[in-house]
Motif scaffolding. Structure first.
Motif, PDB file in Angstrom:
ATOM      1  N   GLY A 194      -7.128  24.088  23.313  1.00 35.43           N
ATOM      2  CA  GLY A 194      -7.034  23.915  24.757  1.00 35.43           C
ATOM      3  C   GLY A 194      -5.680  23.414  25.191  1.00 35.43           C
ATOM      4  N   ALA A 195      -5.508  23.361  26.492  1.00 29.43           N
ATOM      5  CA  ALA A 195      -4.225  22.981  27.067  1.00 29.43           C
ATOM      6  C   ALA A 195      -3.870  21.539  26.772  1.00 29.43           C
ATOM      7  CB  ALA A 195      -4.248  23.222  28.580  1.00 29.43           C
ATOM      8  N   GLU A 196      -4.871  20.706  26.447  1.00 28.78           N
ATOM      9  CA  GLU A 196      -4.550  19.301  26.187  1.00 28.78           C
ATOM     10  C   GLU A 196      -3.612  19.161  24.989  1.00 28.78           C
ATOM     11  OE1 GLU A 196      -8.475  20.183  24.133  1.00 28.78           O
ATOM     12  OE2 GLU A 196      -7.555  20.568  26.082  1.00 28.78           O
TER      13      GLU A 196
ATOM     14  N   ALA B  43      -2.297  16.565  34.631  1.00 29.15           N
ATOM     15  CA  ALA B  43      -3.168  17.596  34.074  1.00 29.15           C
ATOM     16  C   ALA B  43      -4.103  18.172  35.133  1.00 29.15           C
ATOM     17  CB  ALA B  43      -3.978  17.015  32.914  1.00 29.15           C
ATOM     18  N   ARG B  44      -4.293  17.453  36.239  1.00 28.50           N
ATOM     19  CA  ARG B  44      -5.151  17.953  37.326  1.00 28.50           C
ATOM     20  C   ARG B  44      -4.404  18.847  38.306  1.00 28.50           C
ATOM     21  NH1 ARG B  44      -6.885  12.424  37.410  1.00 28.50           N
ATOM     22  NH2 ARG B  44      -5.657  12.064  39.299  1.00 28.50           N
TER      23      ARG B  44
ATOM     24  N   LEU C 194       1.281  17.789  43.752  1.00 27.33           N
ATOM     25  CA  LEU C 194       1.350  16.452  43.169  1.00 27.33           C
ATOM     26  C   LEU C 194       0.660  15.422  44.055  1.00 27.33           C
ATOM     27  CD1 LEU C 194       5.020  16.493  41.838  1.00 27.33           C
ATOM     28  CD2 LEU C 194       2.970  16.218  40.444  1.00 27.33           C
ATOM     29  N   GLU C 195       0.915  15.500  45.346  1.00 31.78           N
ATOM     30  CA  GLU C 195       0.268  14.567  46.270  1.00 31.78           C
ATOM     31  C   GLU C 195      -1.248  14.739  46.238  1.00 31.78           C
ATOM     32  OE1 GLU C 195       1.866  14.697  50.209  1.00 31.78           O
ATOM     33  OE2 GLU C 195       3.931  14.659  49.489  1.00 31.78           O
ATOM     34  N   ARG C 196      -1.689  16.002  46.169  1.00 28.17           N
ATOM     35  CA  ARG C 196      -3.122  16.277  46.135  1.00 28.17           C
ATOM     36  C   ARG C 196      -3.765  15.697  44.872  1.00 28.17           C
ATOM     37  NH1 ARG C 196      -3.260  22.115  46.859  1.00 28.17           N
ATOM     38  NH2 ARG C 196      -2.652  21.613  49.002  1.00 28.17           N
ATOM     39  N   ALA C 197      -2.993  15.685  43.762  1.00 33.72           N
ATOM     40  CA  ALA C 197      -3.511  15.144  42.500  1.00 33.72           C
ATOM     41  C   ALA C 197      -3.369  13.633  42.420  1.00 33.72           C
ATOM     42  CB  ALA C 197      -2.785  15.792  41.329  1.00 33.72           C
ATOM     43  N   GLY C 198      -2.708  13.036  43.418  1.00 32.14           N
ATOM     44  CA  GLY C 198      -2.554  11.590  43.428  1.00 32.14           C
ATOM     45  C   GLY C 198      -1.416  11.077  42.576  1.00 32.14           C
ATOM     46  N   TYR C 199      -0.357  11.889  42.423  1.00 33.38           N
ATOM     47  CA  TYR C 199       0.784  11.472  41.611  1.00 33.38           C
ATOM     48  C   TYR C 199       2.031  11.460  42.484  1.00 33.38           C
ATOM     49  CZ  TYR C 199       3.964  11.092  37.629  1.00 33.38           C
ATOM     50  OH  TYR C 199       4.932  10.665  36.738  1.00 33.38           O
TER      51      TYR C 199
ATOM     52  N   TYR D 120      -2.058  22.484  31.697  1.00 35.55           N
ATOM     53  CA  TYR D 120      -3.356  23.086  31.955  1.00 35.55           C
ATOM     54  C   TYR D 120      -3.295  24.569  31.610  1.00 35.55           C
ATOM     55  CZ  TYR D 120      -1.507  24.893  36.446  1.00 35.55           C
ATOM     56  OH  TYR D 120      -0.784  25.536  37.415  1.00 35.55           O
ATOM     57  N   ARG D 121      -4.494  25.148  31.480  1.00 35.92           N
ATOM     58  CA  ARG D 121      -4.606  26.563  31.159  1.00 35.92           C
ATOM     59  C   ARG D 121      -5.515  27.228  32.167  1.00 35.92           C
ATOM     60  NH1 ARG D 121      -6.961  29.075  25.438  1.00 35.92           N
ATOM     61  NH2 ARG D 121      -6.604  31.297  25.944  1.00 35.92           N
TER      62      ARG D 121
END
Length: 301
Positions: A39-41, A75-76, A89-94, A136-137
């Motif tokens: 996986g992408a991780e 990763a989100r 980035l803002e949407r993911a909280g970063y 991510y994938r």
């Protein structure tokens, strides 16, 4: 009264992950590693392995780069065809002040993906300005996002704006203690200025107004000038001066910016000022924030 010219920081691995890291660092070992569709991780770990021992980049010897810290928010992140990375980035909280993505379509495993990414995007993967990573994938597309977090906002480090003002006061008085050149003007040491809470309130009101209405000017949206705002705060003045700035993330950075600007430096070194107040305001609509600084000097009647 002058407008400033501001400029507007090794994942733990188990046995399987270690094999993957080695395979990325030394591609010749890849055949010895099982090849299910990881996986992408794993991709973020492989990026760090490449940074630790890159060998070459576009045919040239490449120096190792520091490990990137995996961050779950990165990763989100999902970057679509019409998506700005800042919005994602803002949407993911970063909150980031630097970010980039690299993608490859087609590989079936993380090991195959890192090989192609190394070939096509080694410069980005080895960029020493980045300190965090996520991956991510989506189907056969693999994406790596590299970022550098934005500095902490003063509202985090100085939730009481008075404390930030006191840091600015200390920086101003340290500057005034020595002779200084402000552009072509030479200034002798000046006596220290003292904190005046009314000038602090005037500075706070203007900083917050600029942040809320997203403008940058000594003239406020209501038409007021620095002397008007000082009087409105209850300060009976004989002389008033103001420095403003935006984008700096700390009081010390704001003072350094003013001292680098001849006009603002002259305000700081002006022996005619005896008191000072300072504050910041943060634009609320962006998580990363834009900080507005105001410094008001005065001499009372």
């Amino acid at each position: 009264m002058l407008t400033s010219h501001p400029k507007p920081r090794v994942p733990k691995t188990g046995a399987l992950s270690l094999l993957l890291l080695l395979a990325a660092a030394w591609p010749g070992m890849a055949a010895a590693v099982p090849s299910p569709a990881y996986g992408a991780e794993q991709l973020s770990a492989l990026v760090n392995a490449y940074r630790a021992a890159p060998g070459s980049c576009h045919g040239r010897a490449a120096a190792p780069a520091g490990a990137l810290a995996p961050h779950p928010a990165l990763a989100r992140v999902r970057i679509g065809p019409a998506t700005f990375i800042e919005t994602a980035l803002e949407r993911a909280g970063y909150a980031a002040d630097l970010a980039a993505t690299v993608s490859v379509n087609g590989p079936q495993t993380a090991i195959d993906a890192i090989k192609v990414l190394q070939e096509k995007h080694c410069d980005t993967l080895l960029d020493s300005r980045f300190s965090a990573v996520g991956s991510y994938r989506s189907g056969d597309e693999w994406t790596v996002l590299l970022a550098r977090p934005a500095p902490a906002l003063p509202s985090d480090t100085f939730p009481d704006w008075n404390e930030a003002g006191q840091v600015i006061l200390a920086g101003v008085n340290a500057a005034r203690a020595s002779a200084r050149s402000c552009g072509s003007q030479q200034f002798a040491p000046a006596p220290p200025v003292s904190w005046n809470p009314r000038l602090g309130e005037a500075a706070l009101a203007h900083s917050r107004d600029m942040a809320a209405r997203r403008y940058f000017s000594h003239k406020a949206k209501d038409g007021s000038q620095p002397a008007d705002r000082a009087a409105r705060a209850g300060y009976a003045w004989l002389r008033v001066g103001e420095n403003i700035a935006f984008g700096q993330s700390s009081p010390d950075e704001a003072v350094a910016g003013w001292l680098d600007s001849p006009g603002h430096c002259a305000n700081i070194m002006n022996p005619g000022f005896t008191e000072m107040g300072a504050a910041y305001g943060v634009a609320a609509e962006k998580r990363s924030g834009i900080v507005y600084w105001t410094q008001v000097f005065g001499r009372p009647r």
